[in-house]
Motif scaffolding. Structure first.
Motif, PDB file in Angstrom:
ATOM      1  N   ASP A   1      15.913  -6.081  30.900  1.00 54.60           N
ATOM      2  CA  ASP A   1      16.737  -7.200  29.845  1.00 54.60           C
ATOM      3  C   ASP A   1      15.425  -8.533  29.969  1.00 54.60           C
ATOM      4  N   GLU A   2      15.257  -8.598  31.264  1.00 57.30           N
ATOM      5  CA  GLU A   2      14.544 -10.051  31.552  1.00 57.30           C
ATOM      6  C   GLU A   2      12.861  -9.852  31.055  1.00 57.30           C
ATOM      7  N   LEU A   3      12.362  -8.583  31.173  1.00 61.64           N
ATOM      8  CA  LEU A   3      10.839  -8.588  30.728  1.00 61.64           C
ATOM      9  C   LEU A   3      10.854  -8.321  29.051  1.00 61.64           C
ATOM     10  N   TYR A   4      11.793  -7.431  28.581  1.00 62.25           N
ATOM     11  CA  TYR A   4      12.110  -7.399  27.317  1.00 62.25           C
ATOM     12  C   TYR A   4      11.935  -9.028  26.527  1.00 62.25           C
ATOM     13  N   GLN A   5      12.982  -9.817  27.028  1.00 60.45           N
ATOM     14  CA  GLN A   5      13.221 -11.125  26.370  1.00 60.45           C
ATOM     15  C   GLN A   5      11.914 -11.920  26.620  1.00 60.45           C
ATOM     16  N   SER A   6      10.867 -11.391  27.482  1.00 65.05           N
ATOM     17  CA  SER A   6       9.776 -12.580  27.654  1.00 65.05           C
ATOM     18  C   SER A   6       8.539 -11.738  27.127  1.00 65.05           C
ATOM     19  N   ARG A   7       8.962 -10.675  26.261  1.00 67.25           N
ATOM     20  CA  ARG A   7       7.595  -9.961  25.777  1.00 67.25           C
ATOM     21  C   ARG A   7       6.617 -10.639  24.913  1.00 67.25           C
ATOM     22  N   ASN A   8       7.275 -11.846  24.258  1.00 66.26           N
ATOM     23  CA  ASN A   8       6.217 -12.517  23.105  1.00 66.26           C
ATOM     24  C   ASN A   8       5.480 -13.561  24.016  1.00 66.26           C
ATOM     25  N   PHE A   9       6.030 -14.124  25.473  1.00 62.66           N
ATOM     26  CA  PHE A   9       5.420 -15.074  25.867  1.00 62.66           C
ATOM     27  C   PHE A   9       3.768 -15.260  26.003  1.00 62.66           C
ATOM     28  N   GLY A  10       3.362 -14.256  26.583  1.00 64.33           N
ATOM     29  CA  GLY A  10       1.976 -14.242  26.630  1.00 64.33           C
ATOM     30  C   GLY A  10       0.783 -14.126  25.523  1.00 64.33           C
ATOM     31  N   PRO A  11       1.435 -13.211  24.470  1.00 63.22           N
ATOM     32  CA  PRO A  11       0.777 -12.960  23.157  1.00 63.22           C
ATOM     33  C   PRO A  11       0.852 -14.275  22.512  1.00 63.22           C
ATOM     34  N   ALA A  12       1.892 -14.838  22.549  1.00 66.36           N
ATOM     35  CA  ALA A  12       2.253 -16.461  21.749  1.00 66.36           C
ATOM     36  C   ALA A  12       1.117 -17.390  22.236  1.00 66.36           C
ATOM     37  N   LEU A  13       0.878 -17.396  23.544  1.00 66.20           N
ATOM     38  CA  LEU A  13      -0.131 -18.448  24.139  1.00 66.20           C
ATOM     39  C   LEU A  13      -1.311 -17.916  23.660  1.00 66.20           C
ATOM     40  N   HIS A  14      -1.929 -16.718  23.785  1.00 67.02           N
ATOM     41  CA  HIS A  14      -3.057 -16.335  23.445  1.00 67.02           C
ATOM     42  C   HIS A  14      -3.285 -16.275  22.301  1.00 67.02           C
ATOM     43  N   LYS A  15      -2.264 -16.010  21.275  1.00 65.66           N
ATOM     44  CA  LYS A  15      -2.655 -16.183  19.484  1.00 65.66           C
ATOM     45  C   LYS A  15      -2.646 -17.490  19.305  1.00 65.66           C
ATOM     46  N   TYR A  16      -1.910 -18.487  19.663  1.00 63.39           N
ATOM     47  CA  TYR A  16      -1.630 -19.715  19.022  1.00 63.39           C
ATOM     48  C   TYR A  16      -2.063 -20.821  19.840  1.00 63.39           C
ATOM     49  N   GLY A  17      -2.426 -20.699  21.111  1.00 58.32           N
ATOM     50  CA  GLY A  17      -2.638 -22.021  21.951  1.00 58.32           C
ATOM     51  C   GLY A  17      -1.555 -22.395  22.539  1.00 58.32           C
ATOM     52  N   SER A  18      -1.800 -23.510  23.755  1.00 59.78           N
ATOM     53  CA  SER A  18      -0.880 -23.788  24.444  1.00 59.78           C
ATOM     54  C   SER A  18       0.298 -24.820  23.824  1.00 59.78           C
ATOM     55  N   VAL A  19      -0.047 -25.439  22.555  1.00 61.59           N
ATOM     56  CA  VAL A  19       0.725 -26.355  21.767  1.00 61.59           C
ATOM     57  C   VAL A  19       1.581 -25.401  20.959  1.00 61.59           C
ATOM     58  N   LEU A  20       1.079 -24.896  19.961  1.00 67.82           N
ATOM     59  CA  LEU A  20       1.788 -23.889  18.996  1.00 67.82           C
ATOM     60  C   LEU A  20       2.424 -22.806  19.496  1.00 67.82           C
ATOM     61  N   GLY A  21       1.800 -22.255  20.651  1.00 73.37           N
ATOM     62  CA  GLY A  21       2.474 -21.041  21.305  1.00 73.37           C
ATOM     63  C   GLY A  21       3.449 -21.567  22.160  1.00 73.37           C
ATOM     64  N   GLY A  22       3.285 -22.670  22.760  1.00 73.33           N
ATOM     65  CA  GLY A  22       4.515 -23.341  23.580  1.00 73.33           C
ATOM     66  C   GLY A  22       5.692 -23.500  22.545  1.00 73.33           C
ATOM     67  N   ALA A  23       5.548 -24.093  21.487  1.00 73.19           N
ATOM     68  CA  ALA A  23       6.446 -24.322  20.352  1.00 73.19           C
ATOM     69  C   ALA A  23       7.209 -22.922  20.022  1.00 73.19           C
ATOM     70  N   PHE A  24       6.361 -21.908  19.948  1.00 69.26           N
ATOM     71  CA  PHE A  24       6.940 -20.546  19.688  1.00 69.26           C
ATOM     72  C   PHE A  24       7.779 -20.120  20.588  1.00 69.26           C
ATOM     73  N   ASN A  25       7.421 -20.252  21.875  1.00 74.26           N
ATOM     74  CA  ASN A  25       8.193 -19.722  23.013  1.00 74.26           C
ATOM     75  C   ASN A  25       9.412 -20.544  23.166  1.00 74.26           C
ATOM     76  N   TYR A  26       9.383 -21.956  23.006  1.00 77.67           N
ATOM     77  CA  TYR A  26      10.508 -22.624  23.018  1.00 77.67           C
ATOM     78  C   TYR A  26      11.442 -22.076  22.224  1.00 77.67           C
ATOM     79  N   LEU A  27      11.107 -21.864  20.961  1.00 71.39           N
ATOM     80  CA  LEU A  27      12.235 -21.202  19.919  1.00 71.39           C
ATOM     81  C   LEU A  27      12.746 -19.806  20.312  1.00 71.39           C
ATOM     82  N   ASP A  28      11.773 -18.994  20.700  1.00 75.82           N
ATOM     83  CA  ASP A  28      12.110 -17.571  21.266  1.00 75.82           C
ATOM     84  C   ASP A  28      13.040 -17.528  22.312  1.00 75.82           C
ATOM     85  N   GLN A  29      12.587 -18.125  23.314  1.00 79.01           N
ATOM     86  CA  GLN A  29      13.346 -18.445  24.681  1.00 79.01           C
ATOM     87  C   GLN A  29      14.806 -19.236  24.634  1.00 79.01           C
TER      88      GLN A  29
END
Length: 544
Positions: A376-404
């Motif tokens: 469960d823990e790893l599945y729920q975090s599956r987008n975290f790294g790809p989001a940072l790599h795809k969108y960068g620290s700011v936009l990727g961080g915003a995506f991860n805030y919404l996702d998490q």
């Protein structure tokens, strides 16, 4: 060659948190089992390096009374600070806007090496046999089933010939073998290839973590304070990653920088980026006037859920960072590694009792994994790294805030990283040269003085453990196309180009190697293979 052999019920390769948790759980389930752990470091903990903020969830399950057992877990996190750094300033992120995975309430600042030493004591108290200084060098496979390992020969000269001190390695046989070597384990890498365990999975991704321990003035020390950063200096050179500063006990702080190994500029040096990082006012205000007492580096497996290989194969299991169970969204892997090792123990204990036939005796490991909080823990975090790599620290961080925080890790889409880290480098013609400042000897330092603090030692007269498939590639391909990036991505000064023009050659200073495995990962030609040196060689970290 005739070798001595030993037989065990279960053999565990690696005395890190995953391997030791597996050993302890096996003996808890069946005290009669003959369980052996082999560790390539000179002692348990000698090769362990992690941040480390420790989440005790798995330890609560494994040893519920640990709080009364003198475990080296004494500094609870007292406060969290997260900054987005720029060269000339910093913005502190409000806690309300930080992904919940980055909150550390209930966690502890620890030395993972010392925790592993303590776990080894608990394992030995249950009857586990632990042998440090023995490097598992080869896998024993019989009719497609893993039957154990062979430890490396001792006393072999650089020419490959036995010396007077020669001792052949031992064959360690077991009904089941657990591979818990840590990130980019060299036997784990072979198993993944041999049994096609990563078929259909996203490519694994890695970071290089570089860490120092500092003794700082009392008025600059706040036990339990945790600082994480993103942005500068890596973002300035088109790279991603993040830094950390943790206030431990006894007036010490740990400072480090994780550089994602998918960076593109071949002139980038993770070591030099770390030296720059320490000069930022947010970090320097804690370190100024302090004394650097230890240094080390280690690659980090950070592909997460999408990159998890099949973890069982005939005769054994991959656990911990050998499989890639680190939760990058939390920047933590110790509790997940321990849980994966415990699940392995439960799977093997059942198999030993029921004695199933055939190569799929451990196939129900995945079902145990899927039914656990680890999945469960790893599945729920599956987008975290790809989001940072795809969108960068700011936009990727915003995506991860919404996702998490809003979707609790269950946003109805899955982002995936494509491509291997070693494929990301651009040719020098498309890259801007980076000029790094000279070390000041106060906050920033050179490689060799840093390696000295890692207490790294290798027997000089032994075969080089950094193998080149083609000795011509470093100068004929890597030097021409990428200015031979091994000179810069290695944090220990192992690789040097000496000579010029047609006289240029790659010199490998293998005695400096801190076993970080970055060369095995980042070499653009995949020409370097890291194999185990003589047992006991490498760093000797006191409390990393």
């Amino acid at each position: 060659m005739e070798r001595e052999s030993m037989e065990f019920d279960v053999l565990i390769v690696g005395a890190g948190p995953a391997g030791l948790a597996s050993a302890i759980r096996l003996k808890q389930l069946n005290a009669e089992l003959n369980v052996c752990v082999v560790e390539k470091g000179s002692e348990v903990g000698a090769h362990i390096l992690s941040g480390a903020i420790f989440e005790p969830r798995a330890l609560d399950e494994l040893l519920p009374e640990w709080r009364t057992m003198e475990a080296p877990i004494r500094t609870p996190v007292s406060e969290d600070e997260i900054y987005l750094l720029k060269a000339n300033g910093a913005t502190r992120m409000p806690n309300a806007l930080v992904p919940k995975t980055m909150h550390n309430q209930g966690n502890f600042v620890i030395s993972l090496g010392n925790l592993c030493r303590w776990l080894a004591e608990q394992a030995e108290g249950l009857g586990v046999e632990i042998y440090p200084g023995f490097a598992a060098a080869e896998i024993v496979v019989d009719e497609g089933v893993v039957k154990g390992v062979i430890t490396g020969d001792m006393g072999v000269g650089q020419d490959g010939q036995p010396k007077d001190s020669h001792m052949p390695g031992m064959a360690l046989h077991a009904k089941y073998t657990v591979f818990a070597e840590g990130c980019r384990g060299h036997l784990g890498k072979q198993l993944i290839q041999q049994f096609a365990l990563d078929e259909g999975k996203s490519p694994q991704h890695y970071g290089l973590g570089i860490k120092e321990i500092w003794q700082v003035p009392a008025d600059q020390h706040q036990p339990g304070k945790v600082v994480h950063t993103a942005g500068w200096p890596l973002a300035e050179n088109g790279a991603s990653g993040g830094g950390f500063l943790y206030h431990a006990d006894d007036g010490q702080v740990v400072v480090g920088l994780i550089t994602d190994l998918n960076y593109q500029n071949p002139y980038l040096s993770p070591f030099e980026e770390f030296q720059r990082y320490k000069t930022h006012p947010v970090i320097a205000k804690t370190l100024q006037g302090g004394e650097r007492v230890s240094y080390g580096a280690r690659a980090i497996t950070k592909g997460g859920f999408n990159s998890l290989p099949k973890m069982h194969f005939p005769g054994g299991l991959l656990v911990g960072c050998d499989a890639g169970t680190l939760n990058f969204a939390k920047i933590k892997g110790s509790h997940t590694a321990m849980k994966s090792g415990m699940l392995a123990a439960e799977t093997i204990a059942k198999a030993l009792t029921e004695q199933p036939q055939g190569g799929e005796a451990l196939a129900d490991y995945w079902q145990r994994f899927a039914n656990s909080w680890l999945f469960d823990e790893l599945y729920q975090s599956r987008n975290f790294g790809p989001a940072l790599h795809k969108y960068g620290s700011v936009l990727g961080g915003a995506f991860n805030y919404l996702d998490q925080n809003w979707f609790k890790g269950r946003m109805p889409l899955t982002l995936k990283d494509k491509g291997q880290d070693h494929e990301s480098l651009l040719p020098i013609q498309q890259s801007e040269m980076i000029e790094y400042p000279k070390p000041d000897g106060k906050l920033s330092f050179d490689r060799l003085s840093s390696v000295f603090l890692s207490s790294t030692h290798h027997e000089e007269d032994q075969p080089c453990h950094l193998r080149l498939a083609d000795p011509a590639i470093p100068t004929e391909v890597n030097l021409v196309q990428y200015a031979e990036p091994a000179q810069r991505y290695c944090p220990a000064g192992v690789y040097e180009i000496v000579g010029e023009g047609e006289e240029a050659r790659l010199q490998i200073n293998a005695a400096n190697c801190v076993h970080c495995k970055t060369c095995d990962i980042k070499d653009p030609s995949q020409n370097i293979t890291w194999v185990t040196p003589e047992g006991g060689g490498g760093p000797n970290y006191p409390n990393m």
